[in-house]
Design a protein around this motif. Sequence first.
Motif, PDB file in Angstrom:
ATOM      1  N   GLU A   8       0.853  -1.191   0.000  1.00 45.08           N
ATOM      2  CA  GLU A   8       0.000   0.000   0.000  1.00 45.08           C
ATOM      3  C   GLU A   8       0.888   1.240   0.000  1.00 45.08           C
ATOM      4  O   GLU A   8       1.874   1.302   0.737  1.00 45.08           O
ATOM      5  CB  GLU A   8      -0.887  -0.028   1.253  1.00 45.08           C
ATOM      6  CG  GLU A   8      -1.644   1.224   1.567  1.00 45.08           C
ATOM      7  CD  GLU A   8      -2.709   1.556   0.538  1.00 45.08           C
ATOM      8  OE1 GLU A   8      -2.522   2.585  -0.164  1.00 45.08           O
ATOM      9  OE2 GLU A   8      -3.690   0.800   0.439  1.00 45.08           O
ATOM     10  N   ASP A   9       0.546   2.248  -0.842  1.00 42.54           N
ATOM     11  CA  ASP A   9       1.368   3.451  -0.904  1.00 42.54           C
ATOM     12  C   ASP A   9       0.799   4.612  -0.102  1.00 42.54           C
ATOM     13  O   ASP A   9       1.368   5.706  -0.094  1.00 42.54           O
ATOM     14  CB  ASP A   9       1.596   3.878  -2.357  1.00 42.54           C
ATOM     15  CG  ASP A   9       0.308   4.219  -3.086  1.00 42.54           C
ATOM     16  OD1 ASP A   9      -0.776   3.918  -2.546  1.00 42.54           O
ATOM     17  OD2 ASP A   9       0.378   4.781  -4.196  1.00 42.54           O
ATOM     18  N   ASP A  10      -0.314   4.393   0.604  1.00 44.70           N
ATOM     19  CA  ASP A  10      -0.879   5.408   1.496  1.00 44.70           C
ATOM     20  C   ASP A  10      -0.212   5.253   2.859  1.00 44.70           C
ATOM     21  O   ASP A  10      -0.502   4.311   3.613  1.00 44.70           O
ATOM     22  CB  ASP A  10      -2.391   5.212   1.598  1.00 44.70           C
ATOM     23  CG  ASP A  10      -3.068   6.276   2.456  1.00 44.70           C
ATOM     24  OD1 ASP A  10      -2.433   6.779   3.402  1.00 44.70           O
ATOM     25  OD2 ASP A  10      -4.244   6.582   2.190  1.00 44.70           O
ATOM     26  N   VAL A  11       0.687   6.179   3.193  1.00 46.45           N
ATOM     27  CA  VAL A  11       1.502   6.055   4.408  1.00 46.45           C
ATOM     28  C   VAL A  11       0.639   6.015   5.661  1.00 46.45           C
ATOM     29  O   VAL A  11       0.892   5.218   6.580  1.00 46.45           O
ATOM     30  CB  VAL A  11       2.511   7.224   4.487  1.00 46.45           C
ATOM     31  CG1 VAL A  11       3.292   7.162   5.792  1.00 46.45           C
ATOM     32  CG2 VAL A  11       3.458   7.183   3.295  1.00 46.45           C
ATOM     33  N   VAL A  14      -1.083   2.627   5.957  1.00 45.82           N
ATOM     34  CA  VAL A  14      -0.115   1.605   6.353  1.00 45.82           C
ATOM     35  C   VAL A  14       0.162   1.690   7.843  1.00 45.82           C
ATOM     36  O   VAL A  14       0.222   0.665   8.541  1.00 45.82           O
ATOM     37  CB  VAL A  14       1.196   1.753   5.550  1.00 45.82           C
ATOM     38  CG1 VAL A  14       2.275   0.835   6.122  1.00 45.82           C
ATOM     39  CG2 VAL A  14       0.960   1.425   4.083  1.00 45.82           C
ATOM     40  N   GLU A  30       6.019  -4.236   5.068  1.00 43.64           N
ATOM     41  CA  GLU A  30       5.314  -3.256   4.253  1.00 43.64           C
ATOM     42  C   GLU A  30       6.074  -2.939   2.977  1.00 43.64           C
ATOM     43  O   GLU A  30       7.304  -2.934   2.945  1.00 43.64           O
ATOM     44  CB  GLU A  30       5.053  -1.981   5.060  1.00 43.64           C
ATOM     45  CG  GLU A  30       6.304  -1.386   5.693  1.00 43.64           C
ATOM     46  CD  GLU A  30       5.965  -0.247   6.626  1.00 43.64           C
ATOM     47  OE1 GLU A  30       5.764   0.888   6.122  1.00 43.64           O
ATOM     48  OE2 GLU A  30       5.904  -0.488   7.848  1.00 43.64           O
ATOM     49  N   SER A  32       5.584  -0.238  -0.577  1.00 45.70           N
ATOM     50  CA  SER A  32       4.810   0.862  -1.152  1.00 45.70           C
ATOM     51  C   SER A  32       4.679   0.749  -2.667  1.00 45.70           C
ATOM     52  O   SER A  32       4.024   1.584  -3.288  1.00 45.70           O
ATOM     53  CB  SER A  32       5.454   2.200  -0.790  1.00 45.70           C
ATOM     54  OG  SER A  32       6.790   2.258  -1.281  1.00 45.70           O
ATOM     55  N   ASP A  33       5.300  -0.261  -3.266  1.00 47.48           N
ATOM     56  CA  ASP A  33       5.194  -0.443  -4.713  1.00 47.48           C
ATOM     57  C   ASP A  33       5.323  -1.928  -5.040  1.00 47.48           C
ATOM     58  O   ASP A  33       5.666  -2.753  -4.186  1.00 47.48           O
ATOM     59  CB  ASP A  33       6.253   0.372  -5.460  1.00 47.48           C
ATOM     60  CG  ASP A  33       7.663   0.079  -4.981  1.00 47.48           C
ATOM     61  OD1 ASP A  33       8.050  -1.113  -4.935  1.00 47.48           O
ATOM     62  OD2 ASP A  33       8.392   1.036  -4.655  1.00 47.48           O
ATOM     63  N   LEU A  55      -1.200   0.899  -7.340  1.00 51.14           N
ATOM     64  CA  LEU A  55       0.221   1.039  -7.000  1.00 51.14           C
ATOM     65  C   LEU A  55       0.927   1.923  -8.026  1.00 51.14           C
ATOM     66  O   LEU A  55       0.510   1.991  -9.188  1.00 51.14           O
ATOM     67  CB  LEU A  55       0.877  -0.345  -6.948  1.00 51.14           C
ATOM     68  CG  LEU A  55       0.289  -1.298  -5.897  1.00 51.14           C
ATOM     69  CD1 LEU A  55       0.900  -2.675  -6.033  1.00 51.14           C
ATOM     70  CD2 LEU A  55       0.498  -0.746  -4.494  1.00 51.14           C
TER      71      LEU A  55
END
Length: 228
Positions: A8-11, A14, A30, A32-33, A55
Amino acid sequence: MPRVLVVEDDVQLVRALKINLQARSYEVEEASDAGSALRLAATCKPDVIVLDLGLPDMDGVELIRVIRGWSRVPILVLSARHMSEDKVRALDAGADDYVTKPFSMDELLARLRAATRRRRQATADTPELTVVTTDGFTIDLAAKKVQRDSGTVRLTPTEWHLLEVLVTSPGRLVSQRALLREVWGPTYAENTNYLRVYMAQLRRKLEADPAHPRYLITEPGMGYRFEP
């Protein structure tokens, strides 16, 4: 301790997921890509993957297909895409479950628990993977044999492959397209008549009442499910 890979790229999301999962004794990795997700999926061996479809470097559906090329790890999609077409594409690609955003954390945790249970049951050294026993027949996946009271059931290679795909995902709906791609190949993804013919043959050989199947269940317009 179950290990979850969150892709997931939503900090902020996450962070929230990590806090909630770790509080319930999950180990969390985790990414992010897609590139990082593939590296972690191969090295950390997660028990389940929670995956966003949006993504930055690869569409999540394509990432699911890549992972499915070498792993059966449960994949739970967590996405803001609400359209049924998006859900079907993800499930056809090999996702096990689909949760839309915004979501209830309790529901997500319940689905994660179910996914990790299935993961434990499907571990290679467990009896469930090698022998499937029902009241009507027994399937030895290692020996590729099916036994009924009357003796060994003779299956064609195609019938066996179709049965194998279903019984190794007990209780899970397997879409028509996924079955067609797995058994016949990607060029046959629309040939649903193949499935009708071969499922009818399997039911005649395995079900006590083929017209009212107990084990090989049809979900009209969607796919098939093996109920042990």
